[in-house]
Design an enzyme around this catalytic site. Sequence first.
Site, PDB file in Angstrom:
ATOM      1  N   ASN A 153       0.869  -1.182   0.000  1.00 35.52           N
ATOM      2  CA  ASN A 153       0.000   0.000   0.000  1.00 35.52           C
ATOM      3  C   ASN A 153       0.906   1.233   0.000  1.00 35.52           C
ATOM      4  OD1 ASN A 153      -1.835   2.024   0.490  1.00 35.52           O
ATOM      5  ND2 ASN A 153      -2.397   1.354   2.550  1.00 35.52           N
ATOM      6  N   LYS A 200       0.079   4.221  -0.338  1.00 34.77           N
ATOM      7  CA  LYS A 200      -0.591   5.420   0.210  1.00 34.77           C
ATOM      8  C   LYS A 200      -0.405   6.602  -0.755  1.00 34.77           C
ATOM      9  CE  LYS A 200      -0.221   3.320   4.696  1.00 34.77           C
ATOM     10  NZ  LYS A 200      -0.025   3.450   6.137  1.00 34.77           N
ATOM     11  N   HIS A 228      -9.511   1.189   5.135  1.00 35.36           N
ATOM     12  CA  HIS A 228      -8.219   1.424   5.788  1.00 35.36           C
ATOM     13  C   HIS A 228      -8.397   2.425   6.937  1.00 35.36           C
ATOM     14  CE1 HIS A 228      -4.081   2.613   6.472  1.00 35.36           C
ATOM     15  NE2 HIS A 228      -3.747   1.489   5.884  1.00 35.36           N
ATOM     16  N   GLU A 264      -6.711   4.835   7.836  1.00 37.58           N
ATOM     17  CA  GLU A 264      -6.471   6.247   7.496  1.00 37.58           C
ATOM     18  C   GLU A 264      -7.688   6.862   6.826  1.00 37.58           C
ATOM     19  OE1 GLU A 264      -2.746   5.629   5.477  1.00 37.58           O
ATOM     20  OE2 GLU A 264      -1.763   5.261   7.403  1.00 37.58           O
ATOM     21  N   GLU A 281      -5.115  -4.811  10.851  1.00 30.18           N
ATOM     22  CA  GLU A 281      -4.111  -3.766  10.994  1.00 30.18           C
ATOM     23  C   GLU A 281      -4.363  -2.996  12.288  1.00 30.18           C
ATOM     24  OE1 GLU A 281      -2.285  -2.698   6.965  1.00 30.18           O
ATOM     25  OE2 GLU A 281      -3.907  -1.303   7.350  1.00 30.18           O
ATOM     26  N   GLY A 284       2.606   2.607  10.860  1.00 30.21           N
ATOM     27  CA  GLY A 284       3.295   3.839  10.490  1.00 30.21           C
ATOM     28  C   GLY A 284       4.459   4.206  11.377  1.00 30.21           C
ATOM     29  N   SER A 303       3.462  -1.938  10.144  1.00 28.36           N
ATOM     30  CA  SER A 303       4.932  -2.008  10.221  1.00 28.36           C
ATOM     31  C   SER A 303       5.473  -3.392   9.862  1.00 28.36           C
ATOM     32  CB  SER A 303       5.423  -1.573  11.608  1.00 28.36           C
ATOM     33  OG  SER A 303       4.945  -0.281  11.921  1.00 28.36           O
TER      34      SER A 303
HETATM   35  P1  PGA Z   1       2.971   0.531   7.671  1.00 26.22           P
HETATM   36  O1  PGA Z   1       1.510   0.756   7.060  1.00 26.22           O
HETATM   37  O2  PGA Z   1       3.464  -0.768   7.125  1.00 26.22           O
HETATM   38  O3  PGA Z   1       3.780   1.702   7.185  1.00 26.22           O
HETATM   39  O4  PGA Z   1       2.821   0.512   9.145  1.00 26.22           O
HETATM   40  C1  PGA Z   1       0.616  -0.319   6.934  1.00 26.22           C
HETATM   41  C2  PGA Z   1      -0.725   0.161   6.433  1.00 26.22           C
HETATM   42  O5  PGA Z   1      -1.211   1.203   6.891  1.00 26.22           O
HETATM   43  O6  PGA Z   1      -1.332  -0.488   5.553  1.00 26.22           O
END
Ligand code: PGA
Length: 272
Positions: free
Chosen positions: A19, A21, A112, A114, A182, A188, A230
């Site tokens: 992803n 983003k 997601h 976010e 997640e 993040g 992460s």
């Molecule tokens: P990250 O993000 O691997 O940077 O923690 C994962 C995600 O939000 O899908």
Amino acid sequence: MWRDEALCYNQSVKFVIGNWKMNPSSFAEAKRIITVVKKNIGKHPHARLRGQAKVVICPPALFLASLVELTKNTAIAVGGQDSYLSDEGAHTGETSPSALRRLGAACVILGHSERRAIGESDTVIAQKVASAVRNRLRVVLCVGERVRDDAGAYFTEVKRELRASLEKFPRSEIKRLVVAYEPVWAIGAKAIRAAKPEDFREMSVFIRRNLVDCFGKKSGLVIPILYGGSADERNAEGFLREGGADGFLVGRASLDPQKFSAIIRVAESARY
Ligand code: PGA
């Protein structure tokens, strides 16, 4: 190409979904990342086992069409990061699920954290899920608690997200469903701590139980449950082996082609 196959999930196949983003900020960089991943994948000692890992990159919508071209005839599929609740029409700024499918996208990430953080409700997510499936896209549904409390209220939060988002999911299309757990606290650069394989295992059993409740045993048992938060080349193996993950939804590490390729390598050689 797996986007066109029968979609049957075989538990030994792992998903590695990047992803990106809102990154990278230039198409030149997007092209560089994809070129390195393509090259690395070809060199894997497990390349002959192609198909052991289903690799998808979900770039910003701006780069989708170009990436579909750049990944033609490779083992990498391309997916969307979101799609709208109607198939098409007057919806400024939105991404049409029917256009996504026609473009050649294999899947779309929905729900997601976010997007939930900017106000996307379970009701809206349920409508988006229904419309993506109607358009024959595979849905990567994200669920995960914001905090882990000692009393275990986080189970209720994940259950609510899961059940509400899947309310309109037709059982006949179960092969189009992938769930990504997640935990928001582990996502993040600002993550509170890294989740452990046992955190994932505990929650994936709970998610699995809910999926069986919703869709019955036969369907509920074969829905892939991925780990996201992460995930990287160092912790991937633990999540697969001890956590029992069916793969990963990878954020930051998917923007580093060497790290992303290393995660794919771990998934391709997994025997658990
Ligand atoms: P990250 O993000 O691997 O940077 O923690 C994962 C995600 O939000 O899908």
